[in-house]
Scaffold this active site. Structure first.
Site, PDB file in Angstrom:
ATOM      1  N   THR A 185      -0.885   3.942  -5.647  1.00 33.99           N
ATOM      2  CA  THR A 185      -0.791   5.384  -5.383  1.00 33.99           C
ATOM      3  C   THR A 185      -0.699   5.579  -3.870  1.00 33.99           C
ATOM      4  O   THR A 185      -1.643   6.046  -3.250  1.00 33.99           O
ATOM      5  CB  THR A 185      -2.007   6.133  -5.943  1.00 33.99           C
ATOM      6  OG1 THR A 185      -3.205   5.500  -5.442  1.00 33.99           O
ATOM      7  CG2 THR A 185      -2.039   6.113  -7.452  1.00 33.99           C
ATOM      8  N   THR A 218      -6.619   4.484  -7.784  1.00 34.71           N
ATOM      9  CA  THR A 218      -7.295   5.560  -7.052  1.00 34.71           C
ATOM     10  C   THR A 218      -6.395   6.794  -7.087  1.00 34.71           C
ATOM     11  O   THR A 218      -5.255   6.736  -6.639  1.00 34.71           O
ATOM     12  CB  THR A 218      -7.540   5.132  -5.596  1.00 34.71           C
ATOM     13  OG1 THR A 218      -8.268   3.913  -5.615  1.00 34.71           O
ATOM     14  CG2 THR A 218      -8.328   6.187  -4.836  1.00 34.71           C
ATOM     15  N   GLY A 227      -7.633  -0.193   8.324  1.00 32.79           N
ATOM     16  CA  GLY A 227      -6.240  -0.088   7.893  1.00 32.79           C
ATOM     17  C   GLY A 227      -6.175  -0.530   6.451  1.00 32.79           C
ATOM     18  O   GLY A 227      -7.163  -0.463   5.727  1.00 32.79           O
ATOM     19  N   CYS A 284      -5.693   1.046   1.305  1.00 36.45           N
ATOM     20  CA  CYS A 284      -6.619   1.979   0.653  1.00 36.45           C
ATOM     21  C   CYS A 284      -7.213   3.016   1.592  1.00 36.45           C
ATOM     22  O   CYS A 284      -6.902   4.194   1.502  1.00 36.45           O
ATOM     23  CB  CYS A 284      -7.736   1.205  -0.028  1.00 36.45           C
ATOM     24  SG  CYS A 284      -7.137   0.196  -1.388  1.00 36.45           S
ATOM     25  N   ARG A 338      -0.129  -3.716   4.946  1.00 35.57           N
ATOM     26  CA  ARG A 338       0.023  -2.261   4.795  1.00 35.57           C
ATOM     27  C   ARG A 338      -0.872  -1.543   5.798  1.00 35.57           C
ATOM     28  O   ARG A 338      -2.044  -1.848   5.913  1.00 35.57           O
ATOM     29  CB  ARG A 338      -0.335  -1.839   3.359  1.00 35.57           C
ATOM     30  CG  ARG A 338       0.733  -2.223   2.356  1.00 35.57           C
ATOM     31  CD  ARG A 338       0.307  -1.870   0.943  1.00 35.57           C
ATOM     32  NE  ARG A 338      -0.832  -2.670   0.511  1.00 35.57           N
ATOM     33  CZ  ARG A 338      -1.505  -2.473  -0.618  1.00 35.57           C
ATOM     34  NH1 ARG A 338      -1.163  -1.480  -1.420  1.00 35.57           N
ATOM     35  NH2 ARG A 338      -2.517  -3.248  -0.943  1.00 35.57           N
TER      36      ARG A 338
HETATM   37  C1  UDX Z   1     -11.540  -0.989   0.673  1.00 36.06           C
HETATM   38  C2  UDX Z   1     -12.915  -0.755   0.037  1.00 36.06           C
HETATM   39  O1  UDX Z   1     -13.914  -1.526   0.715  1.00 36.06           O
HETATM   40  C3  UDX Z   1     -12.871  -1.102  -1.420  1.00 36.06           C
HETATM   41  O2  UDX Z   1     -14.114  -0.836  -2.019  1.00 36.06           O
HETATM   42  C4  UDX Z   1     -11.785  -0.299  -2.086  1.00 36.06           C
HETATM   43  O3  UDX Z   1     -11.681  -0.649  -3.454  1.00 36.06           O
HETATM   44  C5  UDX Z   1     -10.449  -0.515  -1.408  1.00 36.06           C
HETATM   45  O4  UDX Z   1     -10.559  -0.237  -0.016  1.00 36.06           O
HETATM   46  P1  UDX Z   1     -10.200  -3.139   1.538  1.00 36.06           P
HETATM   47  O5  UDX Z   1      -9.129  -2.186   1.941  1.00 36.06           O
HETATM   48  O6  UDX Z   1      -9.839  -4.378   0.827  1.00 36.06           O
HETATM   49  O7  UDX Z   1     -11.271  -2.400   0.611  1.00 36.06           O
HETATM   50  O8  UDX Z   1     -10.919  -3.586   2.890  1.00 36.06           O
HETATM   51  P2  UDX Z   1     -12.340  -3.376   3.592  1.00 36.06           P
HETATM   52  O9  UDX Z   1     -13.052  -4.652   3.624  1.00 36.06           O
HETATM   53  O10 UDX Z   1     -13.035  -2.200   3.048  1.00 36.06           O
HETATM   54  O11 UDX Z   1     -11.874  -3.054   5.078  1.00 36.06           O
HETATM   55  C6  UDX Z   1     -11.076  -1.916   5.375  1.00 36.06           C
HETATM   56  C7  UDX Z   1     -10.718  -1.856   6.824  1.00 36.06           C
HETATM   57  O12 UDX Z   1     -11.844  -1.498   7.610  1.00 36.06           O
HETATM   58  C8  UDX Z   1     -10.201  -3.157   7.429  1.00 36.06           C
HETATM   59  O13 UDX Z   1      -9.087  -2.849   8.248  1.00 36.06           O
HETATM   60  C9  UDX Z   1     -11.362  -3.666   8.247  1.00 36.06           C
HETATM   61  O14 UDX Z   1     -10.926  -4.445   9.341  1.00 36.06           O
HETATM   62  C10 UDX Z   1     -12.004  -2.366   8.700  1.00 36.06           C
HETATM   63  N1  UDX Z   1     -13.440  -2.473   8.994  1.00 36.06           N
HETATM   64  C11 UDX Z   1     -14.313  -2.779   8.003  1.00 36.06           C
HETATM   65  C12 UDX Z   1     -13.915  -2.177  10.267  1.00 36.06           C
HETATM   66  O15 UDX Z   1     -13.139  -1.877  11.185  1.00 36.06           O
HETATM   67  N2  UDX Z   1     -15.257  -2.219  10.500  1.00 36.06           N
HETATM   68  C13 UDX Z   1     -16.149  -2.539   9.539  1.00 36.06           C
HETATM   69  O16 UDX Z   1     -17.354  -2.548   9.828  1.00 36.06           O
HETATM   70  C14 UDX Z   1     -15.673  -2.831   8.244  1.00 36.06           C
END
Ligand code: UDX
Length: 440
Positions: free
Chosen positions: A90, A126, A264, A267, A337
Site C-alpha cells: 500500500t 497496512t 526510511g 513503511c 525504498r
Molecule cells: C517498521 C516497524 O518497526 C514494523 O513494526 C512495521 O511492521 C514496519 O515498519 P521496518 O521498516 O522494517 O519496520 O524498520 P525499523 O527497524 O522499524 O526501522 C525503520 C527506520 O527507522 C530505519 O530507517 C531505521 O534506520 C530508522 N531508525 C530506527 C532510526 O533512525 N533510529 C532508531 O532508533 C530506530
C-alpha cells in the site's frame, strides 16, 4: 495436534514471502500468489528475490517439503484456500500523501469471483482505517459464496531484517473480526507458533488503526531524538549521552531512540503520511498535525548531512568526490525504498558531486534505480580519492572500520558519521576530521 489449514497468501513481496514461508514452517499447506510470473518461477525454485536473514532456509524447506508453492492463478488460489491472506503493498499515492490501495482492490476483485465456498479472507496490509469495511462489502458483492466468504483484519508488525523471527514469535496478534468463527480460525492458524502470545481481539477499525498508530509512535520517537540532536548541535551538547540518559528511564526506554539520519523504508515514512491524510478525511486532522512535524524533522536530517558534506569540502560540491557507505534504508536489508542514504547520495549528485556508493547487498537495486550514481564493490573502492566519506547505513562492516582502513584510499581524511556508528575520538586521533550530527 493443532489444525493445519490450506491457505493462500496473495502478494509475494517482503511481507507475503515471509508470511507464506513461516506458515508452511508452522505446518500449514500454503499456496502463495503473485502476478509477476518470473518472480513466481524463481520462488518455486526456492530462489529468494530479497535479502532477509533466515528466510532463504525456510523457503527452501517449504518448497522441498511440498507445503509451499507459488502460482500466478487466482482460480487455483480460490479453489485451494480455506484461509486467504492479503499481503499487498500500500505505497504512497504519486499525487498526494494518502495510501494507494490499487493493489489491494485489484487483488480482492481478482480473488472474489473464485470464492465459491466457506472461507476466511484476512487482510494483513497496512491500510487507512475504514478500508476493511469497504473491502468486505466489495468482496461479498462479487463472491459466489456471498457472506460465507468472510473478511477479517490481522495487521502485520514485522521488521525487515528480523522478519522471520517477528513472524514466528510475534509480540502480539491483533484480530479485527466480525464473528466467533473468524476468531477461532485465526487462533488455530497461529496455534502452531506456540508460546504465550497475547491476543487483542477487536473490530475492523481498531485493528487497522493499531498498525498505523504503532508506526506513527515509532516514527515520532525517532524524530523526537533527532529534534533533540538539532538542539544539542546548537547548544554544544551531546545527543548520544542525552539519549542514553533518557533511555534509562523505563517509562521512556532506549529502543528507537537512536539519533542519526532518521527513518526510511517501505513503511514508516508512507504510513505516517497516510495516517495523517486519513485523519484529515475523517475530520480529525488537527489531532495528528504533529505527524507533519515528525516527517519534516526526519527529512531535515537528510539535508543536514548534505550540508555537512558541503561544508567539509569547502562550500561547493561541484566536482567533489564523495564516498557514500550504505544504500539500504537500514542494515541487514536490501530494501532501498525511501532510503535516507540514497536520498543523501542523490542530492549530492544533483549538486554536482561525483558520488561512489557501496552497500553489502543493495547495489543491484541501486544500479537499476539510480543509474547516475557510481557503484563500488567495496568500501575501500568507494573511498578511492574521496574528499569526504559519508557513513549512511550502519552496516556492521562499516562500524568495524578502523581509521587506517580507508586512510590510504581517500584524498582527504574527512568523514561524516550520519549513524553514530564509529568512535569519533579514535578517528580524530588518527588525523581524520570527524563530524556527527548533534555531537560537539
Ligand atoms: C517498521 C516497524 O518497526 C514494523 O513494526 C512495521 O511492521 C514496519 O515498519 P521496518 O521498516 O522494517 O519496520 O524498520 P525499523 O527497524 O522499524 O526501522 C525503520 C527506520 O527507522 C530505519 O530507517 C531505521 O534506520 C530508522 N531508525 C530506527 C532510526 O533512525 N533510529 C532508531 O532508533 C530506530
Amino acid at each position: 495436534m493443532p489444525k493445519r489449514y490450506r491457505m493462500t497468501v496473495i502478494g509475494s513481496g517482503y511481507l507475503g514471502i515471509t508470511h507464506a514461508a513461516c506458515m508452511a514452517e508452522a505446518g500449514h499447506r500454503v499456496l502463495a500468489l503473485d502476478i509477476d510470473a518470473e518472480k513466481v518461477a524463481r520462488l518455486n525454485r526456492a530462489e529468494l528475490p530479497i535479502h532477509e536473514q533466515g528466510l532463504g532456509d525456510l523457503l527452501h524447506r517449504g518448497v522441498r517439503s511440498g507445503r509451499l508453492r507459488f502460482t500466478t492463478s487466482y482460480e487455483e488460489a480460490g479453489a485451494f484456500g480455506e484461509v486467504h491472506f492479503l499481503c499487498l503493498g500500500t505505497p504512497q499515492r504519486p499525487d498526494g500523501l494518502a495510501a494507494d490501495l490499487g493493489q489491494l482492490d485489484a487483488a480482492v476483485d481478482s480473488l472474489a469471483p473464485h470464492l465459491v465456498r466457506d472461507c476466511l479472507v484476512v487482510g494483513k496490509s497496512t491500510v487507512p482505517v475504514g478500508t476493511a469495511e469497504r473491502l468486505a462489502a466489495r468482496m461479498t458483492r462479487q463472491a459466489p459464496a456471498g457472506a460465507r466468504a468472510e473478511l477479517a483484519w490481522n495487521p502485520e508488525f514485522l521488521r525487515e531484517g528480523f522478519a522471520v523471527a517477528d513472524t514466528l514469535r510475534p509480540d502480539r496478534i491483533v484480530l479485527g473480526v466480525r464473528s466467533a468463527r473468524a476468531e477461532r480460525i485465526l487462533r488455530e492458524v497461529y496455534e502452531p507458533l506456540g508460546g504465550e502470545i497475547p491476543y487483542v481481539v477487536t473490530d475492523f477499525a481498531t485493528a487497522e488503526l493499531v498498525k498505523s498508530a504503532a508506526n506513527a509512535f515509532l516514527a515520532t520517537k525517532i524524530s523526537y531524538i533527532n529534534a533533540m540532536a538539532e538542539v544539542c548541535e546548537s547548544a554544544g551538547a551531546d545527543v548520544l549521552q542525552l539519549a542514553e540518559a533518557l533511555g534509562l528511564d523505563e517509562r521512556i526506554g532506549g529502543r528507537f531512540l537512536r539519533p542519526g539520519l532518521g527513518f526510511g523504508g517501505g513503511c514508516l515514512p508512507k504510513d505516517i503520511r497516510a495516517l495523517w491524510a486519513r485523519a484529515e478525511e475523517l475530520g480529525a486532522g488537527p489531532a495528528l498535525g504533529f505527524l507533519r512535524e515528525v516527517d519534516a524533522i526526519n527529512l531535515r536530517r537528510r539535508e543536514r548531512v548534505v550540508e555537512l558534506a558541503r561544508e567539509l569540502v569547502g562550500g561547493s560540491l561541484a566536482g567533489r568526490k564523495v564516498a557514500a557507505l550504505g544504500a539500504a534504508f537500514k542494515p541487514d536489508s536490501d530494501d532501498i525504498r525511501d532510503s535516507p542514504a540514497l536520498a543523501v547520495a542523490a542530492a549530492l549528485e544533483r549538486q554536482g558531486a561525483v558520488v561512489s556508493v557501496h552497500d553489502p547487498v543493495a547495489l543491484d537495486r541501486v544500479r537499476k534505480a539510480y543509474p547516475m550514481l557510481n557503484c563500488a564493490d567495496s568500501a575501500a573502492e568507494a573511498a578511492q580519492d574521496a574528499q569526504v566519506v559519508l557513513l549512511l547505513t550502519e552496516w556492521r562492516q562499516y562500524a568495524e572500520l578502523a581509521p587506517g582502513d580507508l586512510a590510504a584510499e581517500v584524498a582527504e581524511r574527512r568523514i561524516v558519521d550520519a549513524r553514530h556508528a564509529l568512535d569519533g575520538a579514535r578517528w580524530r586521533a588518527a588525523g581524520w576530521e570527524y563530524r556527527a550530527m548533534g555531537r560537539p
